[in-house]
Design a protein around this motif. Structure first.
Motif, PDB file in Angstrom:
ATOM      1  N   LEU A 198      41.717  43.651  33.261  1.00 11.74           N
ATOM      2  CA  LEU A 198      40.635  43.350  32.325  1.00 11.74           C
ATOM      3  C   LEU A 198      40.280  44.578  31.490  1.00 11.74           C
ATOM      4  CD1 LEU A 198      38.546  41.393  31.212  1.00 11.74           C
ATOM      5  CD2 LEU A 198      37.026  42.015  33.105  1.00 11.74           C
ATOM      6  N   SER A 199      40.330  45.765  32.100  1.00 13.66           N
ATOM      7  CA  SER A 199      40.065  46.990  31.339  1.00 13.66           C
ATOM      8  C   SER A 199      41.129  47.199  30.269  1.00 13.66           C
ATOM      9  CB  SER A 199      40.018  48.193  32.289  1.00 13.66           C
ATOM     10  OG  SER A 199      38.998  48.034  33.262  1.00 13.66           O
ATOM     11  N   LEU A 200      42.394  46.971  30.631  1.00 13.85           N
ATOM     12  CA  LEU A 200      43.474  47.121  29.650  1.00 13.85           C
ATOM     13  C   LEU A 200      43.345  46.090  28.533  1.00 13.85           C
ATOM     14  CD1 LEU A 200      46.536  47.785  31.995  1.00 13.85           C
ATOM     15  CD2 LEU A 200      45.323  49.431  30.554  1.00 13.85           C
ATOM     16  N   PHE A 201      42.972  44.864  28.876  1.00 16.81           N
ATOM     17  CA  PHE A 201      42.797  43.827  27.867  1.00 16.81           C
ATOM     18  C   PHE A 201      41.684  44.195  26.893  1.00 16.81           C
ATOM     19  CE2 PHE A 201      40.766  39.916  26.379  1.00 16.81           C
ATOM     20  CZ  PHE A 201      41.843  39.249  25.826  1.00 16.81           C
ATOM     21  N   THR A 202      40.577  44.677  27.415  1.00 14.70           N
ATOM     22  CA  THR A 202      39.450  45.075  26.565  1.00 14.70           C
ATOM     23  C   THR A 202      39.818  46.269  25.695  1.00 14.70           C
ATOM     24  OG1 THR A 202      37.924  44.292  28.293  1.00 14.70           O
ATOM     25  CG2 THR A 202      37.023  45.714  26.574  1.00 14.70           C
ATOM     26  N   ALA A 203      40.500  47.256  26.291  1.00 14.72           N
ATOM     27  CA  ALA A 203      40.891  48.437  25.525  1.00 14.72           C
ATOM     28  C   ALA A 203      41.909  48.086  24.440  1.00 14.72           C
ATOM     29  CB  ALA A 203      41.463  49.499  26.464  1.00 14.72           C
ATOM     30  N   ALA A 204      42.859  47.203  24.758  1.00 12.52           N
ATOM     31  CA  ALA A 204      43.855  46.804  23.762  1.00 12.52           C
ATOM     32  C   ALA A 204      43.203  46.077  22.596  1.00 12.52           C
ATOM     33  CB  ALA A 204      44.913  45.916  24.422  1.00 12.52           C
ATOM     34  N   THR A 205      42.218  45.255  22.880  1.00 11.65           N
ATOM     35  CA  THR A 205      41.507  44.559  21.806  1.00 11.65           C
ATOM     36  C   THR A 205      40.767  45.546  20.910  1.00 11.65           C
ATOM     37  OG1 THR A 205      41.212  42.633  23.253  1.00 11.65           O
ATOM     38  CG2 THR A 205      39.815  42.754  21.296  1.00 11.65           C
ATOM     39  N   LEU A 206      40.107  46.523  21.521  1.00 12.95           N
ATOM     40  CA  LEU A 206      39.369  47.518  20.742  1.00 12.95           C
ATOM     41  C   LEU A 206      40.325  48.388  19.921  1.00 12.95           C
ATOM     42  CD1 LEU A 206      36.756  49.011  20.019  1.00 12.95           C
ATOM     43  CD2 LEU A 206      37.032  50.362  22.104  1.00 12.95           C
ATOM     44  N   ILE A 207      41.418  48.838  20.531  1.00 13.43           N
ATOM     45  CA  ILE A 207      42.371  49.693  19.817  1.00 13.43           C
ATOM     46  C   ILE A 207      43.033  48.926  18.675  1.00 13.43           C
ATOM     47  CG2 ILE A 207      44.557  50.932  20.060  1.00 13.43           C
ATOM     48  CD1 ILE A 207      43.682  51.678  22.891  1.00 13.43           C
ATOM     49  N   GLY A 208      43.353  47.649  18.905  1.00  9.16           N
ATOM     50  CA  GLY A 208      43.920  46.849  17.838  1.00  9.16           C
ATOM     51  C   GLY A 208      42.974  46.697  16.657  1.00  9.16           C
ATOM     52  N   LEU A 209      41.690  46.500  16.939  1.00  6.90           N
ATOM     53  CA  LEU A 209      40.702  46.395  15.870  1.00  6.90           C
ATOM     54  C   LEU A 209      40.594  47.698  15.092  1.00  6.90           C
ATOM     55  CD1 LEU A 209      38.407  44.877  14.431  1.00  6.90           C
ATOM     56  CD2 LEU A 209      36.869  45.631  16.264  1.00  6.90           C
ATOM     57  N   LEU A 210      40.576  48.817  15.801  1.00  2.00           N
ATOM     58  CA  LEU A 210      40.493  50.114  15.122  1.00  2.00           C
ATOM     59  C   LEU A 210      41.745  50.395  14.293  1.00  2.00           C
ATOM     60  CD1 LEU A 210      38.895  52.324  17.941  1.00  2.00           C
ATOM     61  CD2 LEU A 210      37.764  51.312  15.951  1.00  2.00           C
ATOM     62  N   SER A 211      42.914  49.996  14.795  1.00  2.00           N
ATOM     63  CA  SER A 211      44.144  50.216  14.033  1.00  2.00           C
ATOM     64  C   SER A 211      44.152  49.404  12.743  1.00  2.00           C
ATOM     65  CB  SER A 211      45.358  49.866  14.890  1.00  2.00           C
ATOM     66  OG  SER A 211      45.394  48.479  15.198  1.00  2.00           O
ATOM     67  N   GLU A 212      43.570  48.214  12.765  1.00  2.35           N
ATOM     68  CA  GLU A 212      43.467  47.425  11.540  1.00  2.35           C
ATOM     69  C   GLU A 212      42.570  48.112  10.515  1.00  2.35           C
ATOM     70  OE1 GLU A 212      43.886  42.999  13.657  1.00  2.35           O
ATOM     71  OE2 GLU A 212      41.987  43.675  12.802  1.00  2.35           O
ATOM     72  N   ILE A 213      41.433  48.620  10.968  1.00  2.00           N
ATOM     73  CA  ILE A 213      40.491  49.261  10.051  1.00  2.00           C
ATOM     74  C   ILE A 213      41.071  50.554   9.493  1.00  2.00           C
ATOM     75  CG2 ILE A 213      38.199  50.293   9.869  1.00  2.00           C
ATOM     76  CD1 ILE A 213      37.271  48.344  12.029  1.00  2.00           C
ATOM     77  N   VAL A 214      41.627  51.393  10.373  1.00  2.00           N
ATOM     78  CA  VAL A 214      42.195  52.666   9.923  1.00  2.00           C
ATOM     79  C   VAL A 214      43.408  52.428   9.029  1.00  2.00           C
ATOM     80  CG1 VAL A 214      43.289  54.800  10.687  1.00  2.00           C
ATOM     81  CG2 VAL A 214      41.320  53.907  11.930  1.00  2.00           C
ATOM     82  N   GLY A 215      44.281  51.495   9.427  1.00  2.00           N
ATOM     83  CA  GLY A 215      45.446  51.195   8.596  1.00  2.00           C
ATOM     84  C   GLY A 215      45.063  50.642   7.238  1.00  2.00           C
ATOM     85  N   GLY A 216      44.040  49.788   7.198  1.00  3.81           N
ATOM     86  CA  GLY A 216      43.579  49.262   5.924  1.00  3.81           C
ATOM     87  C   GLY A 216      43.009  50.353   5.030  1.00  3.81           C
ATOM     88  N   TRP A 217      42.248  51.275   5.620  1.00  7.94           N
ATOM     89  CA  TRP A 217      41.667  52.353   4.826  1.00  7.94           C
ATOM     90  C   TRP A 217      42.758  53.283   4.280  1.00  7.94           C
ATOM     91  CZ3 TRP A 217      37.787  53.868   2.064  1.00  7.94           C
ATOM     92  CH2 TRP A 217      37.604  55.224   1.778  1.00  7.94           C
ATOM     93  N   GLN A 218      43.721  53.630   5.119  1.00 12.66           N
ATOM     94  CA  GLN A 218      44.817  54.483   4.657  1.00 12.66           C
ATOM     95  C   GLN A 218      45.644  53.768   3.587  1.00 12.66           C
ATOM     96  OE1 GLN A 218      45.194  57.624   5.372  1.00 12.66           O
ATOM     97  NE2 GLN A 218      43.497  57.628   6.846  1.00 12.66           N
ATOM     98  N   GLY A 219      45.823  52.457   3.741  1.00 11.67           N
ATOM     99  CA  GLY A 219      46.529  51.707   2.704  1.00 11.67           C
ATOM    100  C   GLY A 219      45.781  51.689   1.388  1.00 11.67           C
ATOM    101  N   PHE A 220      44.460  51.573   1.451  1.00  6.42           N
ATOM    102  CA  PHE A 220      43.661  51.599   0.226  1.00  6.42           C
ATOM    103  C   PHE A 220      43.767  52.949  -0.464  1.00  6.42           C
ATOM    104  CE2 PHE A 220      39.552  52.803  -1.686  1.00  6.42           C
ATOM    105  CZ  PHE A 220      39.513  51.892  -2.728  1.00  6.42           C
ATOM    106  N   LYS A 221      43.678  54.038   0.307  1.00  3.94           N
ATOM    107  CA  LYS A 221      43.795  55.366  -0.288  1.00  3.94           C
ATOM    108  C   LYS A 221      45.193  55.572  -0.883  1.00  3.94           C
ATOM    109  CE  LYS A 221      41.097  58.138  -0.138  1.00  3.94           C
ATOM    110  NZ  LYS A 221      40.027  58.481  -1.102  1.00  3.94           N
ATOM    111  N   GLY A 222      46.220  55.079  -0.175  1.00  2.06           N
ATOM    112  CA  GLY A 222      47.568  55.198  -0.709  1.00  2.06           C
ATOM    113  C   GLY A 222      47.764  54.386  -1.974  1.00  2.06           C
ATOM    114  N   PHE A 223      47.190  53.184  -2.021  1.00  3.10           N
ATOM    115  CA  PHE A 223      47.290  52.352  -3.215  1.00  3.10           C
ATOM    116  C   PHE A 223      46.578  53.016  -4.390  1.00  3.10           C
ATOM    117  CE2 PHE A 223      45.711  48.875  -5.934  1.00  3.10           C
ATOM    118  CZ  PHE A 223      46.917  48.260  -6.246  1.00  3.10           C
ATOM    119  N   SER A 224      45.439  53.649  -4.134  1.00  2.00           N
ATOM    120  CA  SER A 224      44.714  54.353  -5.201  1.00  2.00           C
ATOM    121  C   SER A 224      45.531  55.546  -5.709  1.00  2.00           C
ATOM    122  CB  SER A 224      43.355  54.826  -4.687  1.00  2.00           C
ATOM    123  OG  SER A 224      42.568  53.728  -4.235  1.00  2.00           O
TER     124      SER A 224
END
Length: 289
Positions: A198-224
């Motif tokens: 359950l700890s791994l499941f919760t951590a994987a969900t949180l890390i996946g959410l953060l990777s989406e946000i960070v990846g989206g932000w880096q993609g926006f900066k790269g597109f700019s």
């Protein structure tokens, strides 16, 4: 699909822990291929040196996203063995993001083989078009889809990533909330294995959410940054693959392989509407002179 519908939180109902409705799973996979015949020509070849630092950060986000999908899928199936289809469907939106990321990083040695495999199998009909353009044409799609998925994951609704993380932490703090008649766990509640998975499941969900946000932000900066390079002529006016595009573009000269100008200084149209003599008539006039 009623048996897969997430139940509303509070945390006493933990069915929503493994039931996030897929945000992008029902959308058809469309790989952007540039601006077509309108607008500036799409860049070719690998990313320019000015974007390499940004692409490395996107690569880290993509690798993190892939690892979180694998961890979330395995731990989710172990925790909820009777809801395997629900666990798979919950990861489809991130799988779509991974596919877009592979297209974006198709020139990277780590993903080049995976890209070629997908192009030659699933996308064989558009392989020529996919191979003819640079992966950075997917920057806009990458950052938009990542940010969209990240924003929806932060909305405090039943089944969102945020609520799954909160419910997981709540169950780890008070395992008694997991002992409900309608919740069928794959492991014994309060056992060491249950706590670890359950700890791994919760951590994987949180890390996946953060990777989406960070990846989206880096993609926006790269597109700019890519747009600034195109505006400044750093891509269209220079040499190399990035200067070729579809011909002249906005900063290059005439296409060296294109048709040459007609002899005799012929002008197709000029003046205030008077019809110009045809090329044959001009040649006859020159011969007479």
């Amino acid at each position: 699909k009623n048996h897969l519908a997430p139940a509303p939180l509070p945390f006493g109902r933990v069915r929503a822990l493994g039931s996030r409705p897929p945000l992008l799973s029902h959308a058809s996979m469309v790989i952007p291929m540039g601006a077509g015949d309108m607008g500036p020509p799409p860049p070719l070849g690998p990313p320019p040196p000015e974007l390499m630092a940004r692409m490395r950060k996107i690569k880290v986000s993509l690798v993190t996203m892939i690892l979180s999908i694998v961890a979330k899928l395995i731990t989710g199936i172990v925790l909820f063995p009777k809801n395997v289809f629900g666990q798979i469907s919950n990861c489809l939106s991130m799988v779509l993001l991974v596919i877009i990321g592979i297209w974006l990083l198709k020139d990277d040695p780590l993903f080049a083989g995976v890209y070629r495999c997908i192009v030659t199998t699933c996308c064989g009909s558009c392989s020529d078009q996919c191979n003819s353009q640079s992966g950075v044409t997917c920057l806009c799609t990458w950052f938009f889809c990542c940010m969209l998925s990240g924003v929806f994951g932060l909305i405090p609704l039943a089944g969102s990533d945020l609520m799954i993380v909160i419910a997981g932490i709540s169950l780890l703090a008070d395992p008694g909330k997991a002992e409900t008649p309608d919740q069928h766990w794959g492991l014994e509640v309060r056992s060491t294995a249950w706590v670890v998975v359950l700890s791994l499941f919760t951590a994987a969900t949180l890390i996946g959410l953060l990777s989406e946000i960070v990846g989206g932000w880096q993609g926006f900066k790269g597109f700019s940054e890519l747009a600034e390079l195109q505006t400044a002529g750093g891509l269209m006016g220079g040499g190399g693959d990035w200067a070729q595009g579809r011909g002249a573009g906005t900063g290059g000269g005439a296409d060296p392989n294109g048709p040459s100008a007609p002899p005799g200084g012929y002008v197709g149209f000029g003046g205030a509407g008077a019809r110009q003599p045809s090329l044959q008539q001009q040649q006859q006039q020159q011969q007479q002179q």
